[in-house]
Design an enzyme around this catalytic site. Structure first.
Site, PDB file in Angstrom:
ATOM      1  N   CYS A 380      26.360  44.478  58.220  1.00 26.60           N
ATOM      2  CA  CYS A 380      27.710  44.869  58.639  1.00 26.60           C
ATOM      3  C   CYS A 380      27.892  46.391  58.499  1.00 26.60           C
ATOM      4  O   CYS A 380      27.381  47.134  59.331  1.00 26.60           O
ATOM      5  CB  CYS A 380      28.744  44.062  57.866  1.00 26.60           C
ATOM      6  N   HIS A 514      27.398  38.466  58.399  1.00 24.75           N
ATOM      7  CA  HIS A 514      27.039  38.318  56.982  1.00 24.75           C
ATOM      8  C   HIS A 514      26.142  37.090  56.780  1.00 24.75           C
ATOM      9  O   HIS A 514      26.640  36.015  56.439  1.00 24.75           O
ATOM     10  CB  HIS A 514      28.308  38.199  56.130  1.00 24.75           C
ATOM     11  N   GLU A 516      24.269  36.377  54.422  1.00 22.18           N
ATOM     12  CA  GLU A 516      24.223  35.913  53.035  1.00 22.18           C
ATOM     13  C   GLU A 516      25.164  34.741  52.790  1.00 22.18           C
ATOM     14  O   GLU A 516      24.949  33.955  51.863  1.00 22.18           O
ATOM     15  CB  GLU A 516      24.530  37.074  52.069  1.00 22.18           C
TER      16      GLU A 516
END
Ligand code: GLN
Length: 542
Positions: A380, A514, A516
């Site tokens: 990002c 994202h 993650e």
């Protein structure tokens, strides 16, 4: 209808209520039950989206675009069940909803009160959409005794009363501290906490006692006696070497068995804990180690990058290595030479972030990774920094920058005001509320066949979660591509770059989303697995 398990906390916060809830969910799931977890947060913010990571840790984003409490990340990582808007509510949102109802005249002239109106709203939220579940686990934020938590405790007390003990169980997490000078574990804080809970009408069925040492039988009996709980339902929760051991540990001490007994379930199938044994074995017996520098902003608060550090650990699991993380405040690179900090690392990651402070330092980290051919992962804001670095250094665009931080001469990162999602046109404006103008939640992306990311994902269509306002400016992508920084993932309408990569580099990938947020210990995210694989390769070179 689902059975409800309420998890409350006492004595102090930060005892790991979210993790304990997630681990119990995983255990019930391992026995074949269908579970879901929810979090009720008593604070007055409508959602945590506008709260600083320094205050509140990470904001976890769901597929349907809710900005939620980081505990929902634990829930997803432990159960693999994707959470949604319907799984996190705050007092702020509840008050907002019922004030709207009141303004519409829905209360027909009656006085609107905390009991029953607010509590009814809470009960409605808890019970919505749970028909196909066996268990719904509901964690109450904060600790018993907090004034703002009272309507929530009252609501779950009422549900306990209305639905009866076959349908509702109360688990209370407390602390049993070890007092060094006395050389003793102390049960008094737990007694007081339960007294508080009983004072508002809730008798816990199970006590989970967090402690740094095993709790001797005598102390367990004492807690049981004073708290009106059976001794076998005083469950010790000792500190563990890895959070992923929690499901196995809790099963060993009978947590899930006792929860099931509260509901009168005696002959449940034993849990299949093989996936957790695999994870724990990998975490505790890695074959090697890699060092990853995470160069960001919110470094003092461990929870600000919770999902990120977990996803890096998962990348390690996929490669059978331990991932050692150096958390570096990027501002350091604005004073000192980045090389001194980055020379020894096997990979560099610049994570998401907001605002101008420390950006130059992040750009220095990108430059080091690109020039020294160290694996680089930009997430990002990390992608934005990479774009700015390449624009300035390779494409010769002096003064390239992001409009997030002023009016750069070359706005290589800018606010895109329109894009399409499916058939719908979505828009945002520079002036909108901070909470209302983000691209939030899951968006599909199309990957370029033959690109490195397409190979990593083993697919050309993916979906990942977003949380940002600014985008790579398509007006500059041609120039960036001419200098080797290629867009290898686009939004399906071809308007928004989602992934960029440099092929003439061991591993240089920036993503607008994202990843993650979707990584799980038993299913490491492909980008993290691949990034750590590149770091393993790098570690063998140096
Ligand atoms: N600050 C950037 C934006 O709003 C990036 C946000 C992020 O990294 N999550 O677009």
């Amino acid at each position: 209808m689902a059975r409800l398990i309420f998890i409350t906390g006492g004595v102090v916060s930060s005892l790991g209520k979210g993790l304990a809830s997630a681990a119990l969910g995983a255990l019930l799931q391992a026995r074949g039950y269908k579970v879901r977890l929810r979090k009720l947060d008593p604070y007055l913010n409508v959602d945590p989206g506008t709260m600083s990571p320094f205050q509140h840790g990470e904001v976890y984003v769901t597929d349907d675009g809710a900005e939620t409490d980081l505990d929902l990340g634990h829930y997803e990582r432990f159960t693999g069940v994707a959470s949604s808007k319907a799984d996190n509510i705050t007092a702020g949102r509840i008050y907002q909803q019922f004030i709207e109802k009141e303004r519409r005249g829905d209360y027909l002239g009656r006085t609107v009160q905390v009991i029953p109106h607010v509590t009814d709203q809470i009960k409605e939220f808890i019970q919505a959409g749970q028909d196909d579940l066996d268990f719904l686990l509901c964690e109450i934020g904060g600790t018993v005794g907090d004034i703002e938590g009272l309507p929530f405790f009252e609501a779950i007390r009422q549900l306990g009363n209305e639905l009866g003990s076959e349908r509702v169980a109360f688990v209370h997490l407390t602390l049993v501290p070890f007092i060094e000078t006395a050389g003793e574990l102390k049960t008094k804080p737990t007694q007081h906490s339960v007294k508080e809970l009983r004072g508002i009408g809730i008798q816990p069925d199970i006590l989970l006692c967090r402690s740094s040492k095993p709790i001797p039988e005598d102390e367990r009996r004492k807690i049981a006696l004073f708290c009106n709980v059976r001794p076998e339902r005083v469950i010790p929760a000792i500190d563990l070497p890895t959070i992923y051991q929690a499901p196995i540990h809790f099963h060993d001490v009978g947590f899930d068995t006792q929860v099931l007994k509260v509901f009168g379930i005696e002959n449940a199938p034993p849990p299949d804990l093989s996936r957790w044994r695999w994870v724990v074995d990998r975490v505790t017996n890695p074959e090697g180690e890699v060092r990853i520098a995470v160069v960001g902003k919110y470094m003092q608060v461990k929870d600000s990058y919770k999902s990120l550090s977990e996803a890096l650990t998962h990348g390690g699991l996929a490669n059978n290595v331990r991932v050692k993380m150096d958390w570096i405040d990027s501002e350091i690179f604005e004073r000192d030479d980045a090389a001194a900090f980055l020379e020894e690392v096997d990979g560099i990651l610049v994570p998401g972030g907001f605002g101008e402070r420390g950006t130059q330092g992040k750009i220095e980290a990108v430059k080091f990774a690109r020039n020294r051919k160290v694996p680089f992962f930009g997430i990002c804001y990390g992608l934005h920094m990479a774009v700015i670095e390449v624009a300035r250094d390779l494409a010769g665009l002096e003064g390239a920058g992001t409009t997030e931080n002023g009016k750069p001469r070359h706005p290589v990162i800018a606010l895109m005001t329109e894009w399409t999602k499916g058939n719908r046109l979505e828009t945002r404006s520079e002036e909108g509320d901070l909470g209302g103008t983000m691209r939030l939640g899951a968006y599909p992306a199309v990957l370029t066949p033959g690109s490195r990311v397409a190979e990593i994902y083993g697919a050309t269509e993916i979906s990942e979660r977003h949380r940002h306002r600014y985008e790579v400016n398509v007006g500059y992508t041609r120039q960036l591509e001419e200098h080797g920084f290629r867009v290898s993932g686009w939004s399906p309408d071809g308007r928004l770059p989602e992934i960029m990569e440099i092929s003439d580099h061991p591993w240089f990938i920036g993503v607008q989303f994202h990843p993650e947020l979707k990584s799980k210990p038993f299913e490491p995210h492909p980008l993290f697995a691949s990034f750590i694989a590149a770091a393993v390769h790098q570690s063998r070179l140096v």
